[in-house]
Design a protein around this motif. Sequence first.
Motif, PDB file in Angstrom:
ATOM      1  N   LEU A 196      -3.775  19.807  -8.554  1.00  0.00           N
ATOM      2  CA  LEU A 196      -2.648  19.185  -8.685  1.00  0.00           C
ATOM      3  C   LEU A 196      -3.187  17.695  -8.855  1.00  0.00           C
ATOM      4  O   LEU A 196      -2.374  16.899  -9.479  1.00  0.00           O
ATOM      5  N   LEU A 197      -4.394  17.158  -8.651  1.00  0.00           N
ATOM      6  CA  LEU A 197      -4.697  16.069  -8.703  1.00  0.00           C
ATOM      7  C   LEU A 197      -5.802  15.531  -9.693  1.00  0.00           C
ATOM      8  O   LEU A 197      -6.137  14.114  -9.844  1.00  0.00           O
ATOM      9  N   LYS A 198      -6.278  16.645 -10.411  1.00  0.00           N
ATOM     10  CA  LYS A 198      -7.352  16.001 -11.226  1.00  0.00           C
ATOM     11  C   LYS A 198      -6.926  15.267 -12.392  1.00  0.00           C
ATOM     12  O   LYS A 198      -8.085  14.729 -13.218  1.00  0.00           O
ATOM     13  N   ASP A 199      -5.868  15.103 -12.927  1.00  0.00           N
ATOM     14  CA  ASP A 199      -5.476  14.850 -14.292  1.00  0.00           C
ATOM     15  C   ASP A 199      -4.849  13.375 -14.441  1.00  0.00           C
ATOM     16  O   ASP A 199      -4.575  12.719 -15.232  1.00  0.00           O
ATOM     17  N   PHE A 200      -5.197  12.579 -13.063  1.00  0.00           N
ATOM     18  CA  PHE A 200      -4.407  11.193 -13.165  1.00  0.00           C
ATOM     19  C   PHE A 200      -5.392  10.148 -13.775  1.00  0.00           C
ATOM     20  O   PHE A 200      -6.598  10.488 -13.329  1.00  0.00           O
ATOM     21  N   VAL A 201      -5.171   9.184 -14.368  1.00  0.00           N
ATOM     22  CA  VAL A 201      -6.031   8.244 -15.004  1.00  0.00           C
ATOM     23  C   VAL A 201      -6.173   7.077 -13.971  1.00  0.00           C
ATOM     24  O   VAL A 201      -7.477   7.068 -13.931  1.00  0.00           O
TER      25      VAL A 201
END
Length: 546
Positions: free
Chosen positions: A396-401
């Motif tokens: 859920l959290l791995k793809d934020f820049v």
Amino acid sequence: MKITVILCYAMFLGACLSFLGGCASGKSSASRVEVTPFSCVLAPDTNGSVCVDVVFRVPSQYLSRRSRLIIVPQLLLDGKLSEELTPLVVDAPIYAKKMYRRKVVQNYQDPYDAYTGKVEGVSGGLELPYRETLTIPLGVHTGCVQAIVTEDGCGGCTGLDTVEVASVRNLASLIQDTFELVRMEPTFHEGKVEVLLQFLINRHEIRSDLGNNRSQLKKLAGSLRPILADTLTRVGDFRIYGMASADGSRAFNTTLARKRAESLREWLLKELDIHPELYTRMVVDSRPEGWLPVYQAMVDDGHPDSLFVGQILRRYPGSDDDVQEQYIRRLSCWKDICSRYLQKDRKIECAYTYTSYESVLATDGMWIPFPIKQMEANNQAILCLRRGQFEKAVDLLKDFVHYTPATMNTLAVGHFRKGDVKSAEKLLRKVKLPEAFRNLGVLMALQGKWYEAYRFLKGSGSLNEAVVALILSYNEEAEAIMAELSDQSPLAEYVRALVTSRLGDDVAFEVHLKNACQLDELRLRAAGEPDFEKYREDKIFREIVK
């Protein structure tokens, strides 16, 4: 008489033969093998690994030149033999020569060949370093290491000593792997705006041409418009209160005040383009002011008759203000009150709450405007972690820049729960949040990095901070932490028992230990806890841990 002489002669002869033959049985306590450091305490890391690093001291005249010394350290857990460690073997010069000839002539396979060392002389005593790493099994908290010392050289006898090498103190197993998670929520606000509006007598319609109404309404609109027009703001409660006058019937004035509040709601709907959904949630009500504001104005003005008004209010406290008005109207100053202290303007109050999504400074120094998606993902990931869905939480959290501090803290905990300690530590070191500092302290403690753990946990007032302080022998600091901690669980009481044992408070020790031993796991542990060694023979202690 002859029999006595013969027995004495035989005992003397036996003693001489024993001395000349170099047999080691019957060693006195003054000539036993010793170990340094004395009373060594081993503290396993969180993986159960511990290193035995000692020196065995063999006294002079302990060995003959024909002897072999065998020292076999053993690990005892719960009073039972768990494993034998690597033996330490020393051959005296003559024994070494005999063993060599035996190997050559008889092709003898010496079982101690891989562990044997030779010494040139034995009469002056020996210092034999010993180092061995062992693992304490999971779930075992206390134990000890002892060494069996065997001296066998003459072939006719064996000397046997038992040396206490070390005790096992596994305080690391008291560390709780509890991590703090930070939910992201919109910022909550409360607001209130008051305006003073003039109305025609006994009327409720709002007119901008009366008194200061125009400027008062402009003030109200200026305060509310930014909140009501912001699409990232959610208005919660919104209440409009009309203030009832003290002069006249309470029932009439209350109804009139409510109608005036209703008029203001209609004005807001028209002037500020309020959303219909919010309009339906706006609550109108009235709030009686009574005669107290009139009395206070007279006191502030230094009016001499304020004393009489005050007496009436005190004589009829909490009653309907119509009763108070009945007596105030009889005062000689009534006309003065009407002309000077009855307000011409009527107060109307708007009280409201709202939440807003504000920009957040990311861990990389960038500003994230209104991180609604990241907020929702963070809160959902927290729920997944609590349900044991660690992979899903990380996904859920791995793809934020850019990451908010709260989100990166949650992601770090997710990596730890997946077993990726290295990534968890790397992320936590980037987060400037008190919760992340404490989480990093727990992570350091779980890796056995005690000084760094204490640096991050210091000031948290947590049970983990107290345990790490005890591991570092900061006993007074641990005492102060536990004194402030409200936790009365068996585990917290066990830590208090450790503290009071070290500080010598026997009375408090018994109380805390008794509370801790309500949990069977801690009761079994207490029986072998090295810190409780001095109480081992006390009747009360034995009763508590039995």
